[in-house]
Design a protein around this motif. Structure first.
Motif, short mmCIF file in Angstrom:
data_model
loop_
_atom_site.label_atom_id
_atom_site.label_comp_id
_atom_site.label_asym_id
_atom_site.label_seq_id
_atom_site.Cartn_x
_atom_site.Cartn_y
_atom_site.Cartn_z
N SER A 41 -0.69 1.70 -4.99
CA SER A 41 -1.30 1.97 -3.69
C SER A 41 -2.80 2.26 -3.83
O SER A 41 -3.61 1.79 -3.04
CB SER A 41 -0.59 3.14 -3.01
N GLY A 45 -5.75 0.25 -2.30
CA GLY A 45 -6.66 1.01 -1.44
C GLY A 45 -8.03 1.21 -2.04
O GLY A 45 -8.81 2.01 -1.55
N ASP A 48 -8.30 5.07 -3.50
CA ASP A 48 -7.53 6.12 -2.84
C ASP A 48 -6.11 5.63 -2.62
O ASP A 48 -5.88 4.44 -2.39
CB ASP A 48 -8.14 6.47 -1.47
N ALA A 50 -3.39 4.50 -0.62
CA ALA A 50 -3.57 3.90 0.70
C ALA A 50 -2.33 3.96 1.58
O ALA A 50 -2.37 3.53 2.72
CB ALA A 50 -4.00 2.45 0.52
N HIS A 51 -1.22 4.46 1.05
CA HIS A 51 0.02 4.53 1.80
C HIS A 51 0.52 5.96 1.82
O HIS A 51 0.15 6.76 0.99
CB HIS A 51 1.09 3.65 1.14
N HIS A 52 1.39 6.25 2.76
CA HIS A 52 2.08 7.54 2.78
C HIS A 52 3.36 7.33 1.97
O HIS A 52 4.28 6.67 2.44
CB HIS A 52 2.41 7.96 4.22
N VAL A 90 -1.88 -1.02 4.52
CA VAL A 90 -2.57 0.22 4.19
C VAL A 90 -2.37 1.21 5.34
O VAL A 90 -2.47 0.84 6.51
CB VAL A 90 -4.07 -0.05 3.94
N GLY A 91 -2.03 2.45 4.99
CA GLY A 91 -1.76 3.48 5.99
C GLY A 91 -0.30 3.57 6.39
O GLY A 91 0.10 4.47 7.10
N ASP A 93 4.03 3.63 5.67
CA ASP A 93 4.93 4.56 5.00
C ASP A 93 5.85 3.86 4.02
O ASP A 93 6.41 2.80 4.34
CB ASP A 93 5.80 5.29 6.02
#
Length: 187
Positions: A41, A45, A48, A50-52, A90-91, A93
């Motif tokens: 991730s 990203g 960073d 990039a996923h939950h 990205v972003g 879950d």
């Protein structure tokens, strides 16, 4: 990667059922996959995560061990988790959980909030080289053999792979291990 995956499939198809004497702690398997998922991730990203990403093991199962070939079990779960990260925007879950089924099975579930997969593709997902969307697969990498490998690993361990998905709602992949393939470490 393609040659390595083909060799893995060949080895899986020609090997005897894994011994019940080898054990892999479920917690170690989950921790390794969580680290991989966060690393992938972060790569996607650009630095960073990039996923939950959430990994949850039912506390009742905290000391459980799976009986079987550790490298294969790691490969199966890792494959599902990396697919979830790759195919979730990205972003989005990615949720991985371990619970006990009502029949005594152990269920490891990988759920994502990606684009989902149309129903007509679900029965063919574990076929070698099958692609739902060839252009998306080229962008995200992969050989088209990952889910075939997962299916074979689960069959060798007496378990199964269950896939459900709906377009626009994400996907859910479940590794279902029979009660004969897991136990509490202190049992």
């Amino acid at each position: 990667g393609l040659v390595e995956d083909l060799l893995t499939l060949s080895r899986l198809e020609g090997s005897p059922t894994p011994s019940l004497h080898q054990v892999v702690p479920l917690s170690r398997l989950m921790q390794a996959c969580e680290q991989e998922a966060k690393g992938l991730s972060a790569t996607l990203g650009q630095g960073d995560v990039a996923h939950h990403i959430h990994f949850v093991v039912n506390p009742v199962l905290s000391d459980v061990v799976l009986m079987g070939e550790g490298r294969e079990l790691q490969s199966a779960l890792s494959n599902l988790v990396s697919n979830a990260v790759r195919y979730t925007p990205v972003g989005g879950d990615v949720h991985v959980s371990a619970n006990q089924g009502i029949d005594g099975s152990l269920i490891v579930e990988v759920r994502d909030s990606g684009a989902g997969i149309a129903a007509e593709h679900l029965p063919r997902l574990t076929e070698r080289f099958y692609r739902v969307d060839r252009s998306r697969s080229r962008e995200s990498g992969g050989t088209g053999l990952g889910l075939a490998i997962v299916k074979h690993v689960m069959q060798r361990h007496g378990g199964s792979l269950h896939i459900s998905s709906e377009l626009g709602q994400g996907s859910c992949f479940k590794l279902v291990f029979p009660s004969t393939r897991w136990m509490a470490a202190n049992a």
